[in-house]
Design a protein around this motif. Structure first.
Motif, PDB file in Angstrom:
ATOM      1  N   PRO A   1       0.754  -0.985   0.018  1.00  0.00           N
ATOM      2  CA  PRO A   1      -0.067  -0.036   0.054  1.00  0.00           C
ATOM      3  C   PRO A   1       0.968   1.154  -0.035  1.00  0.00           C
ATOM      4  O   PRO A   1       1.998   1.481   0.523  1.00  0.00           O
ATOM      5  CB  PRO A   1      -0.858  -0.094   1.478  1.00  0.00           C
ATOM      6  CG  PRO A   1       0.102  -0.811   2.064  1.00  0.00           C
ATOM      7  CD  PRO A   1       0.817  -1.942   1.545  1.00  0.00           C
ATOM      8  N   ALA A   2       0.374   2.140  -0.635  1.00  0.00           N
ATOM      9  CA  ALA A   2       0.991   3.567  -0.546  1.00  0.00           C
ATOM     10  C   ALA A   2      -0.048   4.430   0.344  1.00  0.00           C
ATOM     11  O   ALA A   2      -1.336   4.118   0.279  1.00  0.00           O
ATOM     12  CB  ALA A   2       0.853   4.318  -2.101  1.00  0.00           C
ATOM     13  N   THR A   3       0.482   5.217   1.172  1.00  0.00           N
ATOM     14  CA  THR A   3      -0.338   5.954   2.306  1.00  0.00           C
ATOM     15  C   THR A   3      -0.565   7.348   2.244  1.00  0.00           C
ATOM     16  O   THR A   3       0.245   7.854   1.792  1.00  0.00           O
ATOM     17  CB  THR A   3       0.348   5.478   3.546  1.00  0.00           C
ATOM     18  OG1 THR A   3       0.401   4.047   3.615  1.00  0.00           O
ATOM     19  CG2 THR A   3      -0.432   5.884   4.846  1.00  0.00           C
ATOM     20  N   LEU A   4      -1.805   7.830   2.569  1.00  0.00           N
ATOM     21  CA  LEU A   4      -1.784   9.455   2.681  1.00  0.00           C
ATOM     22  C   LEU A   4      -2.180   9.660   4.119  1.00  0.00           C
ATOM     23  O   LEU A   4      -2.978   8.861   4.787  1.00  0.00           O
ATOM     24  CB  LEU A   4      -3.058   9.791   1.872  1.00  0.00           C
ATOM     25  CG  LEU A   4      -3.498  11.079   2.273  1.00  0.00           C
ATOM     26  CD1 LEU A   4      -3.835  12.091   0.847  1.00  0.00           C
ATOM     27  CD2 LEU A   4      -4.915  10.975   2.654  1.00  0.00           C
ATOM     28  N   VAL A   5      -1.633  10.895   4.486  1.00  0.00           N
ATOM     29  CA  VAL A   5      -2.167  11.338   5.949  1.00  0.00           C
ATOM     30  C   VAL A   5      -2.616  12.671   5.778  1.00  0.00           C
ATOM     31  O   VAL A   5      -2.106  13.686   4.922  1.00  0.00           O
ATOM     32  CB  VAL A   5      -1.336  11.291   7.024  1.00  0.00           C
ATOM     33  CG1 VAL A   5      -0.047  12.173   6.799  1.00  0.00           C
ATOM     34  CG2 VAL A   5      -1.735  11.746   8.399  1.00  0.00           C
ATOM     35  N   ALA A   6      -3.767  13.278   6.043  1.00  0.00           N
ATOM     36  CA  ALA A   6      -4.348  14.557   5.854  1.00  0.00           C
ATOM     37  C   ALA A   6      -4.933  14.999   7.322  1.00  0.00           C
ATOM     38  O   ALA A   6      -5.684  14.438   8.127  1.00  0.00           O
ATOM     39  CB  ALA A   6      -5.227  14.798   4.798  1.00  0.00           C
TER      40      ALA A   6
ATOM     41  N   LEU B   1      -7.914  13.890  11.596  1.00  0.00           N
ATOM     42  CA  LEU B   1      -6.884  13.351  10.769  1.00  0.00           C
ATOM     43  C   LEU B   1      -7.734  11.988   9.769  1.00  0.00           C
ATOM     44  O   LEU B   1      -8.518  11.522  10.518  1.00  0.00           O
ATOM     45  CB  LEU B   1      -5.869  12.509  11.715  1.00  0.00           C
ATOM     46  CG  LEU B   1      -4.493  12.535  11.161  1.00  0.00           C
ATOM     47  CD1 LEU B   1      -4.131  14.004  11.008  1.00  0.00           C
ATOM     48  CD2 LEU B   1      -3.624  11.927  12.247  1.00  0.00           C
ATOM     49  N   LEU B   2      -7.343  12.169   8.770  1.00  0.00           N
ATOM     50  CA  LEU B   2      -7.708  11.134   7.667  1.00  0.00           C
ATOM     51  C   LEU B   2      -6.658  10.397   7.277  1.00  0.00           C
ATOM     52  O   LEU B   2      -5.229  10.908   7.089  1.00  0.00           O
ATOM     53  CB  LEU B   2      -8.405  11.737   6.242  1.00  0.00           C
ATOM     54  CG  LEU B   2      -9.885  12.141   6.467  1.00  0.00           C
ATOM     55  CD1 LEU B   2     -10.449  12.493   4.916  1.00  0.00           C
ATOM     56  CD2 LEU B   2     -10.703  10.999   7.058  1.00  0.00           C
ATOM     57  N   LEU B   3      -6.481   9.116   7.153  1.00  0.00           N
ATOM     58  CA  LEU B   3      -5.633   8.094   6.859  1.00  0.00           C
ATOM     59  C   LEU B   3      -6.009   7.249   5.842  1.00  0.00           C
ATOM     60  O   LEU B   3      -7.039   6.751   6.076  1.00  0.00           O
ATOM     61  CB  LEU B   3      -5.048   7.180   7.943  1.00  0.00           C
ATOM     62  CG  LEU B   3      -4.240   7.864   8.980  1.00  0.00           C
ATOM     63  CD1 LEU B   3      -4.404   7.310  10.318  1.00  0.00           C
ATOM     64  CD2 LEU B   3      -2.835   8.122   8.497  1.00  0.00           C
ATOM     65  N   GLY B   4      -5.464   7.354   4.657  1.00  0.00           N
ATOM     66  CA  GLY B   4      -5.998   6.779   3.416  1.00  0.00           C
ATOM     67  C   GLY B   4      -4.768   5.882   2.877  1.00  0.00           C
ATOM     68  O   GLY B   4      -3.484   6.083   3.040  1.00  0.00           O
TER      69      GLY B   4
ATOM     70  N   LEU C   1      -4.055   8.250  -4.796  1.00  0.00           N
ATOM     71  CA  LEU C   1      -3.639   9.039  -3.788  1.00  0.00           C
ATOM     72  C   LEU C   1      -3.616  10.259  -3.908  1.00  0.00           C
ATOM     73  O   LEU C   1      -4.017  11.347  -3.359  1.00  0.00           O
ATOM     74  CB  LEU C   1      -2.229   8.362  -3.150  1.00  0.00           C
ATOM     75  CG  LEU C   1      -2.510   7.284  -2.058  1.00  0.00           C
ATOM     76  CD1 LEU C   1      -1.055   7.161  -1.458  1.00  0.00           C
ATOM     77  CD2 LEU C   1      -3.821   6.894  -1.514  1.00  0.00           C
ATOM     78  N   ALA C   2      -2.985  10.679  -5.314  1.00  0.00           N
ATOM     79  CA  ALA C   2      -3.027  11.888  -5.680  1.00  0.00           C
ATOM     80  C   ALA C   2      -4.589  12.783  -5.735  1.00  0.00           C
ATOM     81  O   ALA C   2      -4.724  13.688  -5.279  1.00  0.00           O
ATOM     82  CB  ALA C   2      -2.555  12.193  -7.048  1.00  0.00           C
ATOM     83  N   ALA C   3      -5.622  11.784  -6.183  1.00  0.00           N
ATOM     84  CA  ALA C   3      -7.030  12.181  -6.219  1.00  0.00           C
ATOM     85  C   ALA C   3      -7.353  12.677  -4.780  1.00  0.00           C
ATOM     86  O   ALA C   3      -8.220  13.350  -4.654  1.00  0.00           O
ATOM     87  CB  ALA C   3      -7.868  11.145  -6.860  1.00  0.00           C
ATOM     88  N   LEU C   4      -7.074  11.467  -3.839  1.00  0.00           N
ATOM     89  CA  LEU C   4      -7.467  11.653  -2.392  1.00  0.00           C
ATOM     90  C   LEU C   4      -6.844  12.856  -1.867  1.00  0.00           C
ATOM     91  O   LEU C   4      -7.546  13.710  -1.177  1.00  0.00           O
ATOM     92  CB  LEU C   4      -6.725  10.347  -1.886  1.00  0.00           C
ATOM     93  CG  LEU C   4      -7.503   9.894  -0.524  1.00  0.00           C
ATOM     94  CD1 LEU C   4      -8.970   9.673  -0.803  1.00  0.00           C
ATOM     95  CD2 LEU C   4      -6.914   8.418  -0.046  1.00  0.00           C
ATOM     96  N   GLU C   5      -5.594  13.098  -2.389  1.00  0.00           N
ATOM     97  CA  GLU C   5      -4.850  14.360  -1.600  1.00  0.00           C
ATOM     98  C   GLU C   5      -5.293  15.572  -1.916  1.00  0.00           C
ATOM     99  O   GLU C   5      -5.981  16.472  -1.217  1.00  0.00           O
ATOM    100  CB  GLU C   5      -3.308  14.163  -2.057  1.00  0.00           C
ATOM    101  CG  GLU C   5      -2.480  15.364  -1.276  1.00  0.00           C
ATOM    102  CD  GLU C   5      -1.071  15.189  -1.831  1.00  0.00           C
ATOM    103  OE1 GLU C   5      -0.808  14.234  -2.528  1.00  0.00           O
ATOM    104  OE2 GLU C   5      -0.361  15.930  -1.300  1.00  0.00           O
ATOM    105  N   GLN C   6      -5.864  15.504  -3.374  1.00  0.00           N
ATOM    106  CA  GLN C   6      -6.364  16.885  -4.031  1.00  0.00           C
ATOM    107  C   GLN C   6      -7.984  17.114  -3.282  1.00  0.00           C
ATOM    108  O   GLN C   6      -8.153  18.219  -2.948  1.00  0.00           O
ATOM    109  CB  GLN C   6      -6.531  16.363  -5.487  1.00  0.00           C
ATOM    110  CG  GLN C   6      -7.323  17.794  -6.151  1.00  0.00           C
ATOM    111  CD  GLN C   6      -6.140  18.824  -5.883  1.00  0.00           C
ATOM    112  OE1 GLN C   6      -4.981  18.634  -6.482  1.00  0.00           O
ATOM    113  NE2 GLN C   6      -6.477  20.065  -5.544  1.00  0.00           N
TER     114      GLN C   6
END
Lengths: 473, 473
Positions: free
Chosen positions: A231-236, A289-292, A305-310
């Protein structure tokens, strides 16, 4: 008369234990109360539990059938049980019952990579099963947090979820067929080995999630998925709960399907940061906090993930960070995973389980903040944002009866809020012995009547887990 | 006495019709036998059908409840019915029944893009529903071949599949909640609006696929998927059936999930080529054709199709061709879609429906070749290779009773082969009035007993579709 009846009952109980020992062997029938006590509860502190007459550990389906027949004959109720990791008291003993532990039925019967399915017994630990199928490049999605010790049988009986559900569904979505021992001891084989099939009623999915009230599952045929990519991960981080909630709704609306999408509220973030002695980088005014994650691999994962980040940025995230580094991803997720442990530094925790439409997550969190203020107890909300399944967790001092009472009150008020938002009183933990009244309220009198009719049809003597989920009167 | 009883019955029937007219209005209660005859059958020529006392067309849930109560009181059985596109006779009338057509409950009640769900009435045509949600960038996957005229209610009652199932599952996988009118006229609301939920038994999935034997579905809440990308298409031709079967097994084993994977045997290819007056390019010794699609879009679709193509080549395909051109893809699929129409140039067709483990497809096709030779009738096999659901289609002359008898024999022998390969007697068409004995055989005496117990519990007077799926004695 009363003494005589008690004497008769004691004699009949003794006769049953003797019979069970004859059937299973002495070592598979436990009656020492110090030992049986350790089989009498699951992990839910609110649920009542009684003292089993005996705990039995059958080794195969035939022995389960024999136990069921013997108990049916003696009129002694059966409480089926897996590892005991449940959070609803469904596996808790009632006084005088036979607790039927399925842990010895722990064989992976078959893995068929050509048809991407496996046949597994209920006592297999979720993690062991996952590991075994992984060796064939296959993936068994359901991953409740207790996956390193909970069993497949418990997962089936509660229709367990986990972090994977947003993309891969819950336990029932993996089930193709079941073998179930019925109340008269007969063995029902239902479902199939094919991925499609409409021959008859969907009995397999009736038994999945029935919390041991309709029969004892002794084998399951489950379909497996291709093993996902790393998995690649995002935190926001968001300075308002509403902004994080809006981001989740937009993820759904725009058709993104991450393999994981978790939310932590301010209270969870704080607990986690304190425990990990680290700053999650979201700043001191971070409210959510969102973790995706994306497990689609390579370019697709990057795009997801880029779409999620956007979306997060568009919704006003102060922090949005993505990484393909596995170790870094694991560390970021760690913040989510340690929340319950972190809360233990403040007291005992009591975790609730509501699922709301995904557009209503922020309202649920706000509701919990209000309840927290009212009852004067810390409530930390973590949840599977991608499917709206929230776990508000109440912290209380175990030695303070007043705090415990307030914790119970908060537990119920959270359910009230969940229902008022169009949600359900349990997203994945189940009804068990703690949410019977809430179930009745959610499904209404007609729904309750149909439940009783089905229970009555399949288990007319109320042999299996009586009083769990709903009462017959 | 007999005359008197007949007189009483006629009077009571007349009273029921009068009551139904009072409840629904005159135009919603049809009794003209020329008209009611057109509601008495579905599309399965083998199934028996009777003459309905009346056909009723209620306009809302309350009217459905009123009809059910009136029929229950009069002791007149109800056969619920959608568009009549079924292939098992499940919606066929029995003598003296009230056929309850749901086509007037045809409202799309709600589309909620934020939670990716919709609420829909049973009479809505599948295609109309698909088109409506598409406007919101959403996708309702179940796509039976009759999608341009079958209704959602029929899809729910049969748990319909289609070409999409290999990637998106069947109807039940989309269902979140149902409203069902029960045998006493009460309204059950079951399931939820959340994507997860374990409050109580999974009643919604018990009613899905129950073929109108347990209640009348008057509303469904379904989850929707993000709209997929335009599909890229592959066609591959094999000089042996076994090579094509091996390619399918490898697709599964290697974890590819195409959005469509169809197979055509030699007989289907020939019929299709003759009808379309074209050469599918597979050469004269082509024994099996695979058609695959990816709807993942762009680079991912290219990669998925390249992997699919590689597998086909590795398995010895003589032809393997991929295209991203939509029109060309549609033309290639056309070869599959016209098979039934093409077969009509030879006689009437009778399509069977078995689902086998995906590793056994070639064996099923071989079995059908053998049966074809035995009965001396053309049998063309098309099928959803990706999930093992095969539709061997027998061609016979309608005016030749002997051919019809042989067609029936072939129909049963195909089921025999399907079962012997570890399959099921129906992958998506259902049991209805033609496969009752086969259902009994597949599920066994314990399974049949449980079916009867559930039917007895929910419909004690056997009001709904009696004699369909299984008999009560």
């Amino acid at each position: 008369m009363r003494t005589l009846r008690a004497y008769d009952e004691a004699m009949s109980n003794e006769a049953l234990v003797t019979k069970l020992r004859d059937l299973l062997g002495k070592s598979a029938v436990l009656t020492d109360t110090d030992v049986t006590a350790s089989y009498a509860r699951d992990m839910m502190p609110l649920a009542p539990s009684g003292k089993p007459l005996a705990v039995v550990l059958p080794a195969n389906t035939e022995q389960v059938q024999a136990v069921v027949k013997a108990c049916a004959e003696a009129g002694v109720p059966i409480v089926p049980r897996g590892a005991g990791s449940g959070l609803s008291g469904a596996a808790n003993a009632i006084d005088g019952c036979v607790t039927l532990s399925l842990t010895k039925l722990n064989e992976i019967v078959e893995i068929d990579p050509g048809n991407r399915l496996a046949v597994v017994q209920p006592g297999v630990v979720n993690l062991d099963f996952r590991t075994a199928v992984e060796k064939h490049g296959l993936f068994y999605p359901p991953d409740p947090s207790s996956y390193d010790w909970c069993t497949i049988g418990g997962n089936l009986s509660t229709n367990a979820g986990g972090l994977c559900c947003v993309k891969y569904g819950v336990t029932t979505d993996s089930v193709l067929g079941l073998e179930v021992v019925l109340a008269d001891g007969s063995l029902l084989k239902t479902g199939r080995r094919t991925v499609k099939g409409v021959a008859g009623y969907d009995l397999a999915r009736l038994f999945v999630g029935s919390e041991g009230t309709l029969g004892v599952i002794t084998q399951a045929t489950v379909q497996l998925k291709p093993l996902p990519q790393a998995p690649a991960t995002l935190v926001a981080g968001f300075s308002t709960t509403e902004a994080a909630g809006e981001a989740v709704a937009r993820v759904v609306r725009e058709g993104l399907v991450p393999s994981l999408l978790e939310i932590m509220d301010a209270s969870s973030i704080k607990a986690s940061e304190t425990y990990l002695k680290t700053d999650l980088g979201a700043g001191s005014d971070c409210q959510a906090l969102l973790l995706g994650q994306s497990d689609a691999g390579g370019e697709v994962a990057r795009r997801e993930l880029a779409a999620l980040e956007q979306i997060c940025v568009d919704c006003g995230a102060d922090l949005a960070y993505t990484t393909e580094d596995l170790e870094e991803g694991r560390m970021l997720l760690q913040a989510r995973r340690v929340v319950l442990t972190a809360l233990e530094t403040y007291g005992l925790w009591l975790t609730d389980d509501v699922c709301v439409p995904r557009t209503r997550i922020a309202e649920l969190i706000r509701g919990c903040e209000k309840i927290s203020a009212e009852v004067g107890l810390r409530i930390a909300v973590v949840g599977h944002a991608g499917d709206g399944n929230m776990h508000p967790t109440i912290v209380y001092q175990p030695d303070d009866p007043d705090e415990f009472a307030r914790a119970q009150r908060a537990f119920d008020e959270i359910l009230e809020v969940g229902l008022s938002l169009g949600g359900t009183v349990t997203g994945e933990h189940g009804v068990g012995k703690i949410k019977r009244e809430w179930l009745a309220r959610e499904i209404g009198p007609v729904g309750l009547r149909v439940h009783r009719q089905i229970k009555q049809a399949l288990d007319p003597e109320n042999l299996f887990n009586p009083g769990s989920m709903f009462s017959m009167t």
